[in-house]
Design a protein around this motif. Sequence first.
Motif, short mmCIF file in Angstrom:
data_model
loop_
_atom_site.label_atom_id
_atom_site.label_comp_id
_atom_site.label_asym_id
_atom_site.label_seq_id
_atom_site.Cartn_x
_atom_site.Cartn_y
_atom_site.Cartn_z
N SER A 1 0.83 -1.21 0.00
CA SER A 1 0.00 0.00 0.00
C SER A 1 0.86 1.26 0.00
O SER A 1 0.56 2.23 -0.70
N VAL B 1 -5.41 7.36 -2.86
CA VAL B 1 -5.92 6.78 -1.61
C VAL B 1 -7.28 6.13 -1.84
O VAL B 1 -7.56 5.06 -1.30
N THR C 1 -6.73 2.80 -3.55
CA THR C 1 -6.22 1.84 -2.57
C THR C 1 -7.34 1.34 -1.67
O THR C 1 -7.46 0.14 -1.42
N PHE C 2 -8.16 2.26 -1.20
CA PHE C 2 -9.27 1.89 -0.34
C PHE C 2 -10.24 0.95 -1.05
O PHE C 2 -10.67 -0.05 -0.49
N SER D 1 -5.02 2.09 3.83
CA SER D 1 -5.30 3.36 3.14
C SER D 1 -4.51 4.50 3.77
O SER D 1 -4.05 5.40 3.06
#
Length: 78
Positions: A14, A32, A35-36, A59
């Motif tokens: 991440s 972000v 990624t979330f 995240s």
Amino acid sequence: MEFLMALLVFPMTSFLFGIIGQILARKIFVVVGTTFCVWLVATFTIFNESFLIWVFIYSLFSLIGALMVEFVGKSKYE
């Protein structure tokens, strides 16, 4: 093995995605958010609901990586 992945491999992935994503996209919230969303989908397809707390932590690592690139980039051009 899963514990090692949750504590070392996934956070590092991440963080690196935050760095690389910020270099390519130049938008912190896109990196972000992506990624979330990826970890959220993985929570309900691969893992169980107890993995959801890790989604927020990963995240956050992505945010930290993206912010590092943002600040280094801004200080480089000033």
